[in-house]
Design a protein around this motif. Structure first.
Motif, mmCIF file in Angstrom:
data_model
loop_
_atom_site.group_PDB
_atom_site.id
_atom_site.type_symbol
_atom_site.label_atom_id
_atom_site.label_comp_id
_atom_site.label_asym_id
_atom_site.label_seq_id
_atom_site.Cartn_x
_atom_site.Cartn_y
_atom_site.Cartn_z
ATOM 1 N N UNK A 17 72.412 72.453 58.362
ATOM 2 C CA UNK A 17 71.906 72.086 59.695
ATOM 3 C C UNK A 17 71.633 70.591 59.742
ATOM 4 N N UNK A 18 71.205 70.115 60.906
ATOM 5 C CA UNK A 18 70.847 68.693 60.965
ATOM 6 C C UNK A 18 69.369 68.534 61.300
ATOM 7 N N UNK A 19 68.771 67.540 60.688
ATOM 8 C CA UNK A 19 67.344 67.281 60.926
ATOM 9 C C UNK A 19 67.193 66.378 62.142
ATOM 10 N N UNK A 20 65.976 66.216 62.554
ATOM 11 C CA UNK A 20 65.636 65.322 63.657
ATOM 12 C C UNK A 20 66.112 63.901 63.325
ATOM 13 N N UNK A 21 65.902 63.507 62.049
ATOM 14 C CA UNK A 21 66.283 62.144 61.636
ATOM 15 C C UNK A 21 67.806 61.982 61.643
ATOM 16 N N UNK A 22 68.519 63.039 61.209
ATOM 17 C CA UNK A 22 69.995 62.989 61.250
ATOM 18 C C UNK A 22 70.459 62.755 62.684
ATOM 19 N N UNK A 23 69.852 63.500 63.584
ATOM 20 C CA UNK A 23 70.260 63.422 64.990
ATOM 21 C C UNK A 23 70.014 62.018 65.546
ATOM 22 N N UNK A 24 68.873 61.460 65.201
ATOM 23 C CA UNK A 24 68.559 60.107 65.681
ATOM 24 C C UNK A 24 69.555 59.096 65.106
ATOM 25 N N UNK A 25 69.905 59.269 63.827
ATOM 26 C CA UNK A 25 70.844 58.330 63.201
ATOM 27 C C UNK A 25 72.236 58.452 63.832
ATOM 28 N N UNK A 26 72.648 59.695 64.115
ATOM 29 C CA UNK A 26 73.959 59.903 64.757
ATOM 30 C C UNK A 26 73.979 59.234 66.133
ATOM 31 N N UNK A 27 72.908 59.413 66.882
ATOM 32 C CA UNK A 27 72.826 58.807 68.226
ATOM 33 C C UNK A 27 72.862 57.283 68.123
ATOM 34 N N UNK A 28 72.120 56.736 67.180
ATOM 35 C CA UNK A 28 72.061 55.271 67.043
ATOM 36 C C UNK A 28 73.434 54.715 66.669
ATOM 37 N N UNK A 29 74.129 55.413 65.754
ATOM 38 C CA UNK A 29 75.447 54.927 65.310
ATOM 39 C C UNK A 29 76.460 55.024 66.451
ATOM 40 N N UNK A 30 76.378 56.099 67.214
ATOM 41 C CA UNK A 30 77.281 56.271 68.363
ATOM 42 C C UNK A 30 77.032 55.173 69.398
ATOM 43 N N UNK A 31 75.774 54.964 69.729
ATOM 44 C CA UNK A 31 75.427 53.977 70.753
ATOM 45 C C UNK A 31 75.840 52.565 70.322
ATOM 46 N N UNK A 32 75.691 52.281 69.018
ATOM 47 C CA UNK A 32 76.070 50.950 68.519
ATOM 48 C C UNK A 32 77.578 50.739 68.669
#
Ligand code: KG4
Ligand code: ZN
Length: 362
Positions: free
Chosen positions: A238-253
């Protein structure tokens, strides 16, 4: 002193029903006397996207109420108007037809002139309404259905310098949110998550930066994100809250970098004498994207202009204004005005492969 023009605008090309009254008195700044927008988000929410038939029916039901409200708020009657401006495309055909029929009805009943407006011209001319920009300026339109750089050289003269060849960036934000279990619309949700994340953790691609020109692509980014998500799920279940935040940040960048670099190139490719870099569309609300574009404008010694959000997203004040610009230049339509689902602003530039798949929203 000069003439005074008062125009009623109607917008119904996607999922917002809108009516507005805009007035221009001589040399004074234009005034938005009223701007009524009725969204349909709750009608479409159960279906996970805009349903054209539901949208068309809702527009037909709400348009005349919006017109009444816009006139009342503006404190004007039909007799005070100089013309009726209406979005005649591009967009969902049922919605565009509802608006065009409503405008024709008012024009037939009152004898007022009818002015058909391209929805994209509405977005592209908004900085003249809000900030009185003079031509030529560069416009980045980045929304849920569109992404293009336009050199705006006159009220009816636009040159498309580049655009997306597949998804629009807002669409990519929405799909990212969906893949990560975040609410719609995805942009604000992904931006909020990204603020807690580490953009350096995932090396997502910067599509088309290796190719010359100002065209963009965002669909590969979503695939990269899906792969990264699935790799985490395979590894840890599964993915953690932190994983999700990192994925979002990398996508947005990645989106930020693509838009910023392409904006740099569009400035270089634009006609000489640009007065500003302007943005419109929901994605322009993103603070990370906005800051990067502001920096690009600054480096080119151009002012950066972002109209208030309510005028960046779909509304009828922009249609009234674009109609006013057309009308004062002598533009008129009659009862033959057609609703056009597709209507490129710049028909001299070649069509973009696959662009506007989702088609409707601009
Ligand atoms: O211009 P708009 O309101 O509607 C049209 O597409 O016409 O744009 C909506 C799009 C949606 O895809 C939404 O997710 C995106 O703009 N959006 C954002 C943000 N706010 C809205 N994308 C990124 N960051 C945001 N803060
Ligand atoms: Zn739009």
């Amino acid at each position: 002193m000069g003439e005074t023009l008062t125009i009623l605008g109607l917008e119904s090309s996607c999922d917002d029903t809108a009516a507005a009254v805009v007035r221009k008195r001589g040399e004074a700044p234009p005034e938005i006397l009223s701007s009524v927008v009725r969204g349909q988000a709750e009608l479409h929410a159960p279906f996970g996207g805009v349903v054209p038939e539901i949208a068309a029916r809702a527009h037909a039901e709400k348009l005349d109420l919006c017109v009444e409200e816009a006139l009342a708020q503006a404190g004007v009657g039909l007799g005070d108007l100089d013309a009726i401006a209406v979005t005649a495309g591009p967009g969902l055909i049922g919605g565009v037809l509802s608006g065009v029929m409503c405008a024709k009805g008012i024009a037939a009943a009152t004898g007022l002139p009818l002015v058909g407006v391209n929805h994209l011209a509405g977005h592209a001319l908004t900085p003249r309404l809000t900030d009185r920009l003079t031509f030529p300026y560069l416009m980045l339109l980045a929304s849920g259905g569109h992404c293009q750089f336009l050199a705006v050289e006159g009220a009816e003269t636009f040159t498309r310098l580049g655009g997306t060849i597949d998804d629009a960036p807002g669409e990519a934000f929405d799909k990212t949110a969906k893949l990560l279990g975040l609410p719609q619309p995805g942009g604000p949700a992904v931006e909020a998550e990204a603020a807690q994340g580490d953009a350096a953790r995932f090396a997502f691609p910067r599509p088309l930066l290796d190719r010359p020109g100002c065209d963009m692509s965002f669909s590969g980014l979503k695939t990269a994100l899906l792969r990264a998500r699935d790799a985490l799920i395979a590894e840890k279940g599964g993915i953690t809250r932190a994983d999700r935040a990192d994925l979002c940040a990398a996508f947005q960048a990645a989106v930020r970098d693509v838009l910023a670099e392409k904006a740099r190139r569009a400035i270089a490719a634009a006609p000489a004498g640009l007065t500003a870099l302007a943005v419109a569309g929901g994605v322009a609300a993103n603070r990370t994207v906005r800051a990067a574009l502001e920096e690009v404008a600054g480096a080119a010694q151009l002012p950066f202009v972002a109209p208030p959000l309510a005028l960046c997203t779909d509304n009828a004040a922009m249609i009234a204004w674009a109609g006013l610009e057309r009308f004062r230049a002598g533009g008129r339509d009659d009862m033959r005005l057609a609703a056009r689902p597709r209507w490129p602003l710049d028909d001299r530039s070649p069509a973009l492969v696959g662009a506007g798949k989702k088609g409707a929203k601009a």
